[in-house]
Scaffold this motif. Structure first.
Motif, PDB file in Angstrom:
ATOM      1  N   LEU A  50       0.836  -1.206   0.000  1.00  0.00           N
ATOM      2  CA  LEU A  50       0.000   0.000   0.000  1.00  0.00           C
ATOM      3  C   LEU A  50       0.869   1.253   0.000  1.00  0.00           C
ATOM      4  O   LEU A  50       0.579   2.229  -0.715  1.00  0.00           O
ATOM      5  CB  LEU A  50      -0.918  -0.008   1.230  1.00  0.00           C
ATOM      6  N   TYR A  51       1.943   1.260   0.752  1.00  0.00           N
ATOM      7  CA  TYR A  51       2.870   2.398   0.779  1.00  0.00           C
ATOM      8  C   TYR A  51       3.493   2.619  -0.599  1.00  0.00           C
ATOM      9  O   TYR A  51       3.546   3.754  -1.108  1.00  0.00           O
ATOM     10  CB  TYR A  51       3.946   2.156   1.830  1.00  0.00           C
ATOM     11  N   LEU A  52       3.966   1.530  -1.230  1.00  0.00           N
ATOM     12  CA  LEU A  52       4.595   1.660  -2.551  1.00  0.00           C
ATOM     13  C   LEU A  52       3.588   2.116  -3.605  1.00  0.00           C
ATOM     14  O   LEU A  52       3.900   2.946  -4.462  1.00  0.00           O
ATOM     15  CB  LEU A  52       5.217   0.328  -2.959  1.00  0.00           C
ATOM     16  N   SER A  53       2.359   1.590  -3.547  1.00  0.00           N
ATOM     17  CA  SER A  53       1.336   1.983  -4.518  1.00  0.00           C
ATOM     18  C   SER A  53       0.955   3.444  -4.356  1.00  0.00           C
ATOM     19  O   SER A  53       0.790   4.178  -5.342  1.00  0.00           O
ATOM     20  CB  SER A  53       0.108   1.087  -4.351  1.00  0.00           C
ATOM     21  N   ALA A  54       0.804   3.895  -3.101  1.00  0.00           N
ATOM     22  CA  ALA A  54       0.429   5.295  -2.865  1.00  0.00           C
ATOM     23  C   ALA A  54       1.559   6.250  -3.220  1.00  0.00           C
ATOM     24  O   ALA A  54       1.316   7.366  -3.689  1.00  0.00           O
ATOM     25  CB  ALA A  54       0.033   5.476  -1.403  1.00  0.00           C
ATOM     26  N   ARG A  55       2.792   5.827  -3.026  1.00  0.00           N
ATOM     27  CA  ARG A  55       3.939   6.709  -3.274  1.00  0.00           C
ATOM     28  C   ARG A  55       4.242   6.835  -4.761  1.00  0.00           C
ATOM     29  O   ARG A  55       4.550   7.929  -5.251  1.00  0.00           O
ATOM     30  CB  ARG A  55       5.163   6.199  -2.522  1.00  0.00           C
ATOM     31  N   THR A  56       4.174   5.725  -5.487  1.00  0.00           N
ATOM     32  CA  THR A  56       4.562   5.724  -6.907  1.00  0.00           C
ATOM     33  C   THR A  56       3.381   5.865  -7.852  1.00  0.00           C
ATOM     34  O   THR A  56       3.556   6.265  -8.997  1.00  0.00           O
ATOM     35  CB  THR A  56       5.312   4.439  -7.252  1.00  0.00           C
ATOM     36  N   ARG A  57       2.165   5.522  -7.380  1.00  0.00           N
ATOM     37  CA  ARG A  57       0.975   5.517  -8.239  1.00  0.00           C
ATOM     38  C   ARG A  57       1.222   4.703  -9.497  1.00  0.00           C
ATOM     39  O   ARG A  57       0.790   5.060 -10.599  1.00  0.00           O
ATOM     40  CB  ARG A  57       0.552   6.950  -8.577  1.00  0.00           C
ATOM     41  N   ASP A  58       1.919   3.591  -9.315  1.00  0.00           N
ATOM     42  CA  ASP A  58       2.266   2.713 -10.425  1.00  0.00           C
ATOM     43  C   ASP A  58       1.267   1.565 -10.478  1.00  0.00           C
ATOM     44  O   ASP A  58       0.907   0.968  -9.454  1.00  0.00           O
ATOM     45  CB  ASP A  58       3.690   2.173 -10.227  1.00  0.00           C
ATOM     46  N   THR A  59       0.818   1.232 -11.704  1.00  0.00           N
ATOM     47  CA  THR A  59      -0.158   0.153 -11.867  1.00  0.00           C
ATOM     48  C   THR A  59       0.397  -1.184 -11.391  1.00  0.00           C
ATOM     49  O   THR A  59      -0.345  -2.022 -10.850  1.00  0.00           O
ATOM     50  CB  THR A  59      -0.573   0.055 -13.344  1.00  0.00           C
ATOM     51  N   LEU A  60       1.697  -1.400 -11.586  1.00  0.00           N
ATOM     52  CA  LEU A  60       2.314  -2.664 -11.171  1.00  0.00           C
ATOM     53  C   LEU A  60       2.156  -2.884  -9.669  1.00  0.00           C
ATOM     54  O   LEU A  60       1.802  -3.992  -9.226  1.00  0.00           O
ATOM     55  CB  LEU A  60       3.801  -2.670 -11.557  1.00  0.00           C
ATOM     56  N   TYR A  61       2.402  -1.842  -8.885  1.00  0.00           N
ATOM     57  CA  TYR A  61       2.254  -1.973  -7.439  1.00  0.00           C
ATOM     58  C   TYR A  61       0.782  -2.132  -7.050  1.00  0.00           C
ATOM     59  O   TYR A  61       0.464  -2.808  -6.057  1.00  0.00           O
ATOM     60  CB  TYR A  61       2.859  -0.771  -6.733  1.00  0.00           C
ATOM     61  N   SER A  62      -0.127  -1.507  -7.805  1.00  0.00           N
ATOM     62  CA  SER A  62      -1.556  -1.675  -7.517  1.00  0.00           C
ATOM     63  C   SER A  62      -1.984  -3.117  -7.766  1.00  0.00           C
ATOM     64  O   SER A  62      -2.757  -3.696  -6.983  1.00  0.00           O
ATOM     65  CB  SER A  62      -2.383  -0.721  -8.392  1.00  0.00           C
ATOM     66  N   VAL A  63      -1.504  -3.707  -8.854  1.00  0.00           N
ATOM     67  CA  VAL A  63      -1.817  -5.114  -9.132  1.00  0.00           C
ATOM     68  C   VAL A  63      -1.232  -6.010  -8.045  1.00  0.00           C
ATOM     69  O   VAL A  63      -1.887  -6.951  -7.562  1.00  0.00           O
ATOM     70  CB  VAL A  63      -1.288  -5.516 -10.528  1.00  0.00           C
TER      71      VAL A  63
END
Length: 392
Positions: A50-63
């Motif tokens: 969740l931290y990585l997805s919120a920080r980078t807003r990258d689709t890969l981290y969201s998946v």
């Protein structure tokens, strides 16, 4: 607004995950014999992703958050339902915490459709993983209203926010057009006032020159003035009124000012003018104000020649740090301004409105049979500079 809303969803997800950790610790404290540490471990990968997805807003981290979160939710639910007896079979809120955090994966998407798709995927992954854990633990699958309500509220917020932004986008161009139309109307009004004043001044001056001429032909200098005025009316120079190009060494000389030109032209029309006062104060005016002052005084002098019954007037100049004042005085017939006919535009447009356009003011003292005094006051450049200094 998109980023702030995404941060809000991420904050909700963080809150749910930390609340899940506290819930596990509380249950572990209440039942020391239970083995609940795997549930706490299951929350940690979700926090990291969740931290990585919120920080980078990258689709890969969201998946990754969606897939790993589903597995962690499965492990979380299975840990509790594997206890004997199951701990969470009567506590829907604690079970829903990691599932709600999974629904908030939509915060990383930039637009309404992707957000709804991510939230729907998060909701389905959470429900399927939790249901699978309950089945594996030998429990009957149940529908949990808490998770569904969280999903429904989030989706409604997405839709309402999108509709409000679309409405604001439609409203904003309308506001811009209204502001532009207002500016155009104000500009058109200034041009109309300037055109009416200039036409009135020019025609009146020409009639006075023709009426005062001797013989069948005009004085050559007067003829040149009339020709110049006609060229100004036919052309477009009057729209901008550019500052006259003057030798810098002569820039502040009294003879170079529009006021001096107005007095000189009125003398050519046959008016005897006595000019007194602080002529150097005129140099404190900017180009637009100086031109407007000269044209207004010229109109006053033409009115003296045409309406006062005399051929003599006085022009007095007074200067201070804040403004420059010019008084035009005659001892002629006088008049009452309130009784002036509506079609008489001289004082109304050529003097008063012209001076007000540059931030000045006009005062008139006139008594029938005892003459007229007109005071024209305009702001000096030094007052504008001091006002800017005070504001800064």
């Amino acid at each position: 607004m998109s980023r702030s809303f995404g941060r809000s969803l991420n904050a909700v997800a963080y809150t749910c995950l930390f609340a899940a950790l506290v819930s596990v610790a509380a249950f572990q404290f209440s039942r020391p014999s239970a083995v609940l540490w795997p549930a706490m471990v299951a929350i940690v990968p979700m926090l990291v992703l969740l931290y990585l997805s919120a920080r980078t807003r990258d689709t890969l981290y969201s998946v990754a958050y969606l897939v790993v979160g589903a597995a962690c939710t499965y492990w979380f639910v299975l840990t509790f339902y594997s206890q004997s007896p199951p701990i969470l079979e009567s506590d829907a809120l604690s079970l829903a915490l990691p599932k709600i955090a999974l629904v908030m994966v939509g915060g990383s998407a930039p637009h309404i459709v992707p957000r709804l798709a991510w939230c729907t995927a998060g909701y389905l992954a959470a429900e399927l993983s939790a249901g699978a854990a309950m089945v594996v633990a030998g429990q009957r699958w149940e529908f949990f209203l808490t998770t569904f309500l969280a999903y429904a509220v989030t989706a409604i917020i997405f839709i309402v926010g999108s509709l409000s932004r679309r409405s604001s986008r439609r409203t904003q161009p309308m506001l811009h057009r209204a502001a532009r139309d207002e500016q155009l109307a104000a500009m058109r009004h200034r041009i109309e006032v300037k055109a009416a004043s200039l036409l009135h001044d020019t025609v009146l001056s020409h009639l006075a020159a023709i009426a005062g001429s001797v013989g069948d032909s005009l004085d050559p200098h007067l003829r040149n003035l009339v020709q110049r005025d006609l060229e100004i009316l036919v052309g477009e120079e009057w729209l901008t009124e550019p500052e006259p190009v003057v030798d810098p060494a002569l820039r502040h000389r009294w003879e170079q000012t529009p006021l001096f030109g107005a007095i000189a032209e009125s003398r050519l029309l046959g008016l005897d003018i006595e000019s007194t006062g602080d002529f150097d104060a005129i140099s404190e005016l900017d180009a637009e104000t100086s031109v407007s002052l000269g044209l207004a005084v010229k109109q006053c002098l033409v009115n003296v020649l045409r309406h006062s019954g005399l051929t003599r007037a006085e022009v007095a100049v007074f200067g201070s740090e804040s403004d420059v004042s010019v008084m035009v005085i005659d001892a002629g017939r006088g008049f009452t301004e309130a009784e002036t006919a509506p079609d008489r535009l001289g004082i109304r447009h050529s003097v008063r409105q012209r001076i007000e356009e540059v931030g000045g003011a006009v005062q008139i003292w006139s008594t029938p049979g005892r003459g007229t005094s007109i005071m024209i006051r305009v702001p000096a450049r030094s007052s504008e500079r001091s006002s800017e200094v005070d504001a800064s």
